[in-house]
Scaffold this motif. Structure first.
Motif, PDB file in Angstrom:
ATOM      1  N   GLU A  79       0.797  -1.320   0.238  1.00  4.20           N
ATOM      2  CA  GLU A  79       0.180   0.043   0.010  1.00  4.20           C
ATOM      3  C   GLU A  79       0.831   1.340   0.142  1.00  4.20           C
ATOM      4  OE1 GLU A  79      -3.260   1.831   2.914  1.00  4.20           O
ATOM      5  OE2 GLU A  79      -3.421  -0.327   2.557  1.00  4.20           O
ATOM      6  N   GLN A  80       1.827   1.238   0.950  1.00  4.61           N
ATOM      7  CA  GLN A  80       2.900   2.584   0.831  1.00  4.61           C
ATOM      8  C   GLN A  80       3.641   2.756  -0.430  1.00  4.61           C
ATOM      9  OE1 GLN A  80       5.879   2.369   3.914  1.00  4.61           O
ATOM     10  NE2 GLN A  80       6.706   4.010   3.302  1.00  4.61           N
ATOM     11  N   GLU A  81       4.045   1.729  -1.047  1.00  4.66           N
ATOM     12  CA  GLU A  81       4.464   1.698  -2.442  1.00  4.66           C
ATOM     13  C   GLU A  81       3.634   2.234  -3.368  1.00  4.66           C
ATOM     14  OE1 GLU A  81       8.022  -1.763  -1.533  1.00  4.66           O
ATOM     15  OE2 GLU A  81       6.013  -2.417  -2.253  1.00  4.66           O
ATOM     16  N   ALA A  83       1.147   4.081  -2.965  1.00  7.19           N
ATOM     17  CA  ALA A  83       0.791   5.593  -2.721  1.00  7.19           C
ATOM     18  C   ALA A  83       1.855   6.443  -3.319  1.00  7.19           C
ATOM     19  CB  ALA A  83       0.792   5.753  -1.142  1.00  7.19           C
ATOM     20  N   GLU A  84       3.363   6.077  -3.177  1.00 10.72           N
ATOM     21  CA  GLU A  84       4.252   6.463  -3.779  1.00 10.72           C
ATOM     22  C   GLU A  84       4.511   6.669  -5.170  1.00 10.72           C
ATOM     23  OE1 GLU A  84       9.152   7.333  -3.587  1.00 10.72           O
ATOM     24  OE2 GLU A  84       8.158   6.006  -2.215  1.00 10.72           O
ATOM     25  N   TRP A  85       4.344   5.187  -6.014  1.00  9.06           N
ATOM     26  CA  TRP A  85       4.683   4.920  -7.165  1.00  9.06           C
ATOM     27  C   TRP A  85       3.530   4.592  -7.901  1.00  9.06           C
ATOM     28  CZ3 TRP A  85       9.382   5.815  -8.518  1.00  9.06           C
ATOM     29  CH2 TRP A  85      10.562   5.925  -7.434  1.00  9.06           C
ATOM     30  N   GLY A  86       2.315   4.558  -7.654  1.00 13.57           N
ATOM     31  CA  GLY A  86       1.101   4.196  -8.468  1.00 13.57           C
ATOM     32  C   GLY A  86       0.737   5.175  -9.433  1.00 13.57           C
ATOM     33  N   ALA A  87       0.610   6.343  -9.171  1.00 12.29           N
ATOM     34  CA  ALA A  87       0.457   7.312 -10.109  1.00 12.29           C
ATOM     35  C   ALA A  87       1.483   7.377 -11.292  1.00 12.29           C
ATOM     36  CB  ALA A  87      -0.029   8.605  -9.777  1.00 12.29           C
ATOM     37  N   PRO A  88       2.801   7.712 -11.082  1.00 11.13           N
ATOM     38  CA  PRO A  88       3.910   7.264 -12.099  1.00 11.13           C
ATOM     39  C   PRO A  88       3.888   6.268 -12.633  1.00 11.13           C
ATOM     40  CG  PRO A  88       4.807   7.591  -9.717  1.00 11.13           C
ATOM     41  CD  PRO A  88       3.258   7.744  -9.603  1.00 11.13           C
ATOM     42  N   TYR A  89       3.524   5.095 -12.153  1.00  9.03           N
ATOM     43  CA  TYR A  89       3.563   3.799 -12.880  1.00  9.03           C
ATOM     44  C   TYR A  89       2.312   3.726 -13.770  1.00  9.03           C
ATOM     45  CZ  TYR A  89       4.168  -0.986 -13.988  1.00  9.03           C
ATOM     46  OH  TYR A  89       4.140  -2.106 -14.577  1.00  9.03           O
ATOM     47  N   SER A  90       1.319   4.079 -13.432  1.00  9.13           N
ATOM     48  CA  SER A  90       0.062   3.970 -14.390  1.00  9.13           C
ATOM     49  C   SER A  90      -0.042   5.413 -15.250  1.00  9.13           C
ATOM     50  CB  SER A  90      -1.199   3.849 -13.442  1.00  9.13           C
ATOM     51  OG  SER A  90      -1.038   2.608 -12.766  1.00  9.13           O
ATOM     52  N   LEU A  91       0.392   6.485 -14.904  1.00  6.54           N
ATOM     53  CA  LEU A  91       0.283   7.534 -15.557  1.00  6.54           C
ATOM     54  C   LEU A  91      -1.379   7.869 -15.777  1.00  6.54           C
ATOM     55  CD1 LEU A  91       2.975   7.321 -18.419  1.00  6.54           C
ATOM     56  CD2 LEU A  91       3.091   8.748 -16.240  1.00  6.54           C
ATOM     57  N   GLY A  92      -1.799   8.474 -16.995  1.00  6.89           N
ATOM     58  CA  GLY A  92      -3.089   8.703 -17.244  1.00  6.89           C
ATOM     59  C   GLY A  92      -3.625   9.840 -16.379  1.00  6.89           C
ATOM     60  N   GLU A  93      -4.765   9.901 -16.171  1.00  9.84           N
ATOM     61  CA  GLU A  93      -5.735  10.978 -15.369  1.00  9.84           C
ATOM     62  C   GLU A  93      -5.019  11.447 -14.013  1.00  9.84           C
ATOM     63  OE1 GLU A  93      -7.396  14.502 -15.048  1.00  9.84           O
ATOM     64  OE2 GLU A  93      -7.309  13.179 -16.828  1.00  9.84           O
ATOM     65  N   LYS A  94      -4.718  10.173 -13.186  1.00  8.36           N
ATOM     66  CA  LYS A  94      -3.911  10.412 -11.839  1.00  8.36           C
ATOM     67  C   LYS A  94      -2.753  10.908 -12.100  1.00  8.36           C
ATOM     68  CE  LYS A  94      -3.969   9.067  -7.327  1.00  8.36           C
ATOM     69  NZ  LYS A  94      -4.027   9.908  -6.818  1.00  8.36           N
ATOM     70  N   GLY A  95      -1.907  10.551 -12.980  1.00  6.09           N
ATOM     71  CA  GLY A  95      -0.553  11.177 -13.130  1.00  6.09           C
ATOM     72  C   GLY A  95      -0.612  12.717 -13.480  1.00  6.09           C
ATOM     73  N   ARG A  96      -1.537  12.954 -14.431  1.00  9.53           N
ATOM     74  CA  ARG A  96      -1.794  14.371 -14.846  1.00  9.53           C
ATOM     75  C   ARG A  96      -1.940  15.328 -13.530  1.00  9.53           C
ATOM     76  NH1 ARG A  96      -3.190  11.850 -19.305  1.00  9.53           N
ATOM     77  NH2 ARG A  96      -5.348  11.719 -18.839  1.00  9.53           N
ATOM     78  N   GLU A  97      -3.092  14.753 -12.660  1.00  6.30           N
ATOM     79  CA  GLU A  97      -3.389  15.324 -11.424  1.00  6.30           C
ATOM     80  C   GLU A  97      -2.142  15.472 -10.556  1.00  6.30           C
ATOM     81  OE1 GLU A  97      -6.689  13.462  -9.691  1.00  6.30           O
ATOM     82  OE2 GLU A  97      -7.993  13.642 -11.547  1.00  6.30           O
ATOM     83  N   ASP A  98      -1.483  14.334 -10.432  1.00  9.89           N
ATOM     84  CA  ASP A  98      -0.480  14.318  -9.096  1.00  9.89           C
ATOM     85  C   ASP A  98       0.863  14.614  -9.350  1.00  9.89           C
ATOM     86  OD1 ASP A  98      -2.559  13.383  -7.918  1.00  9.89           O
ATOM     87  OD2 ASP A  98      -1.868  11.380  -7.480  1.00  9.89           O
ATOM     88  N   ILE A  99       1.399  14.533 -10.800  1.00  8.22           N
ATOM     89  CA  ILE A  99       2.745  14.792 -11.084  1.00  8.22           C
ATOM     90  C   ILE A  99       3.081  16.147 -11.817  1.00  8.22           C
ATOM     91  CG2 ILE A  99       4.559  13.622 -12.150  1.00  8.22           C
ATOM     92  CD1 ILE A  99       3.203  11.023 -12.280  1.00  8.22           C
ATOM     93  N   LYS A 100       3.228  17.071 -10.842  1.00  6.29           N
ATOM     94  CA  LYS A 100       3.328  18.426 -11.399  1.00  6.29           C
ATOM     95  C   LYS A 100       4.033  19.263 -10.136  1.00  6.29           C
ATOM     96  CE  LYS A 100      -1.391  19.552 -10.902  1.00  6.29           C
ATOM     97  NZ  LYS A 100      -2.388  19.595 -11.718  1.00  6.29           N
ATOM     98  N   GLY A 101       4.822  20.305 -10.742  1.00  9.36           N
ATOM     99  CA  GLY A 101       5.282  21.195  -9.766  1.00  9.36           C
ATOM    100  C   GLY A 101       6.755  20.633  -9.194  1.00  9.36           C
ATOM    101  N   TYR A 102       7.404  19.656  -9.565  1.00  6.78           N
ATOM    102  CA  TYR A 102       8.525  19.069  -9.246  1.00  6.78           C
ATOM    103  C   TYR A 102       9.927  19.576 -10.094  1.00  6.78           C
ATOM    104  CZ  TYR A 102       5.703  15.665  -6.435  1.00  6.78           C
ATOM    105  OH  TYR A 102       4.757  14.971  -5.828  1.00  6.78           O
TER     106      TYR A 102
END
Length: 172
Positions: A79-81, A83-102
């Motif tokens: 579950e912890q992994e 939380a950290e790696w799920g969005a970048p692994y799958s990308l898609g809408e979740k990736g567009r929402e979560d992966i920004k500002g870095y």
């Protein structure tokens, strides 16, 4: 003149050294493709359903992390992994929402952190390990192919990164 060779690397068995030399070259060219990008450029979306350069970099690290967990640890992500790696692994809408500002340094740090563990594990394995059969994605496979896939995936996304970077130069 720089040498471009697939060769033995000290600290690794011959075939693992060949694999590592290929992975090193791919990573070198990926880092060259993103050199000096700003956070704005890393967050730029080429289309409403596309992925940013930052998301693609994080995805590269996530794919390698996923295979580390599956192959080296012999399990699925916890579950912890996820939380950290799920969005970048799958990308898609979740990736567009979560992966920004870095910053670029953030993504490079993730890539280095993950690769460091891969290399530590590879240093303790032998060439026979590369050819061990396993089932991957419901297909007969072996460790060599799986780790080839890690950098093959990076090559594909590096091509996307180069295209997005060209789009950026036209939009500036």
């Amino acid at each position: 003149m720089k040498e471009l060779k697939i060769d033995k690397i000290e600290g690794f068995t011959p075939q693992i050294g060949h694999l590592v030399s290929q992975m090193n070259y791919v990573r070198k060219t990926t880092l060259e493709a993103v050199r000096d990008l700003t956070t704005y450029e890393l967050d730029f979306l080429p289309s409403k359903d596309g992925n940013s350069i930052g998301a693609l970099l994080y995805h590269m690290a996530a794919v390698e992390k996923g295979f580390q967990i599956e192959i080296f640890d012999g399990r699925s992500p916890n579950e912890q992994e996820m939380a950290e790696w799920g969005a970048p692994y799958s990308l898609g809408e979740k990736g567009r929402e979560d992966i920004k500002g870095y910053s670029l340094e953030f993504y490079i740090s993730k890539l280095e952190e993950v690769r460091s563990r891969t290399l530590q594990k590879f240093a303790n394995l032998n060439d026979d390990w590369l050819y061990e059969n396993r089932l991957w994605d419901n297909h007969p496979s072996n460790n060599y192919f799986i780790w080839f896939h890690v950098f093959e995936d990076e090559i594909n996304h590096r091509g996307q990164i180069r295209m997005i970077r060209k789009m950026l130069s036209r939009n500036v």
